[in-house]
Motif scaffolding. Sequence first.
Motif, PDB file in Angstrom:
ATOM      1  N   UNK A 189       0.846  -1.199   0.000  1.00 53.95           N
ATOM      2  CA  UNK A 189       0.000   0.000   0.000  1.00 53.95           C
ATOM      3  C   UNK A 189       0.881   1.249   0.000  1.00 53.95           C
ATOM      4  N   UNK A 190       0.487   2.238  -0.791  1.00 51.90           N
ATOM      5  CA  UNK A 190       1.155   3.538  -0.798  1.00 51.90           C
ATOM      6  C   UNK A 190       0.082   4.586  -0.581  1.00 51.90           C
ATOM      7  N   UNK A 191       0.324   5.504   0.354  1.00 53.74           N
ATOM      8  CA  UNK A 191      -0.638   6.580   0.589  1.00 53.74           C
ATOM      9  C   UNK A 191       0.106   7.853   0.963  1.00 53.74           C
ATOM     10  N   UNK A 192      -0.624   8.947   0.974  1.00 52.38           N
ATOM     11  CA  UNK A 192      -0.048  10.224   1.366  1.00 52.38           C
ATOM     12  C   UNK A 192      -0.880  10.819   2.491  1.00 52.38           C
ATOM     13  N   UNK A 193      -0.271  11.707   3.226  1.00 47.84           N
ATOM     14  CA  UNK A 193      -0.982  12.363   4.312  1.00 47.84           C
ATOM     15  C   UNK A 193      -0.251  13.610   4.755  1.00 47.84           C
ATOM     16  N   UNK A 194      -0.896  14.365   5.584  1.00 49.90           N
ATOM     17  CA  UNK A 194      -0.303  15.583   6.115  1.00 49.90           C
ATOM     18  C   UNK A 194       0.717  15.252   7.190  1.00 49.90           C
ATOM     19  N   UNK A 195       1.663  16.147   7.366  1.00 51.09           N
ATOM     20  CA  UNK A 195       2.639  16.005   8.446  1.00 51.09           C
ATOM     21  C   UNK A 195       1.961  16.469   9.728  1.00 51.09           C
ATOM     22  N   UNK A 196       2.122  15.713  10.780  1.00 48.17           N
ATOM     23  CA  UNK A 196       1.499  16.052  12.063  1.00 48.17           C
ATOM     24  C   UNK A 196       2.033  17.390  12.577  1.00 48.17           C
ATOM     25  N   UNK A 197       1.156  18.156  13.191  1.00 41.91           N
ATOM     26  CA  UNK A 197       1.554  19.433  13.781  1.00 41.91           C
ATOM     27  C   UNK A 197       2.408  19.200  15.023  1.00 41.91           C
ATOM     28  N   UNK A 198       3.313  20.134  15.258  1.00 45.69           N
ATOM     29  CA  UNK A 198       4.123  20.077  16.479  1.00 45.69           C
ATOM     30  C   UNK A 198       3.234  20.452  17.659  1.00 45.69           C
ATOM     31  N   UNK A 199       3.417  19.796  18.790  1.00 50.63           N
ATOM     32  CA  UNK A 199       2.583  20.124  19.953  1.00 50.63           C
ATOM     33  C   UNK A 199       2.851  21.548  20.437  1.00 50.63           C
ATOM     34  N   UNK A 200       1.803  22.176  20.952  1.00 47.47           N
ATOM     35  CA  UNK A 200       1.924  23.544  21.451  1.00 47.47           C
ATOM     36  C   UNK A 200       2.871  23.573  22.646  1.00 47.47           C
ATOM     37  N   UNK A 201       3.844  24.493  22.652  1.00 45.95           N
ATOM     38  CA  UNK A 201       4.802  24.556  23.766  1.00 45.95           C
ATOM     39  C   UNK A 201       4.207  25.295  24.969  1.00 45.95           C
ATOM     40  N   UNK A 202       3.574  24.561  25.833  1.00 46.66           N
ATOM     41  CA  UNK A 202       2.912  25.156  26.999  1.00 46.66           C
ATOM     42  C   UNK A 202       3.924  25.893  27.883  1.00 46.66           C
ATOM     43  N   UNK A 203       5.123  25.335  27.988  1.00 45.18           N
ATOM     44  CA  UNK A 203       6.142  25.970  28.808  1.00 45.18           C
ATOM     45  C   UNK A 203       6.497  27.369  28.280  1.00 45.18           C
ATOM     46  N   UNK A 204       6.494  27.546  26.968  1.00 47.21           N
ATOM     47  CA  UNK A 204       6.778  28.866  26.384  1.00 47.21           C
ATOM     48  C   UNK A 204       5.699  29.865  26.780  1.00 47.21           C
TER      49      UNK A 204
END
Length: 159
Positions: free
Chosen positions: A39-54
């Motif tokens: 199987x070959x498929x495409x998808x979006x790159x996962x978003x980086x988690x929000x930096x709560x510490x920032x």
Amino acid sequence: MKENRPGIGEKAIETPTLLIKKNIMYWENTMIQLSNISCISTGNIASAPFPILAALFVLAGFWLFSKSAVLAIILCVIGGVWLLIWYFENESRREGAVLAIRMNSGQSLYFAFKRKDFLQSVLAVLERIIADGGDRQVSINVENCTFSGDADILNGIRI
């Protein structure tokens, strides 16, 4: 079937080029046989988690303004720069996409691409090579988003 898509730098393979020669796809020091792909498929790159510490740095900075302006400014700058880096990283991820290749063995390989439209062209080239078989050789420059190799396989594909 929903797959967990990796983000750049997480289980995704980042290689400057992919070479397809006959029934083999090569990159760096690795190769796979195209007939072993289920199987070959495409998808979006996962978003980086929000930096709560920032965000906490920025809030702490605002809270400390009445006690220590210098420390407050330092915390706000550190938190603000961190949030800006997170924002631009997510913008870059939104423009990119992941090529997911599932092997007959059940193992999955993920390749990170900078542009979604180029990935769609790569998918079309892979489809023609797998369907037609034969003595094809195509080089996919992932870094510069270009193809080279057998012109007849690339004809009719919007590149």
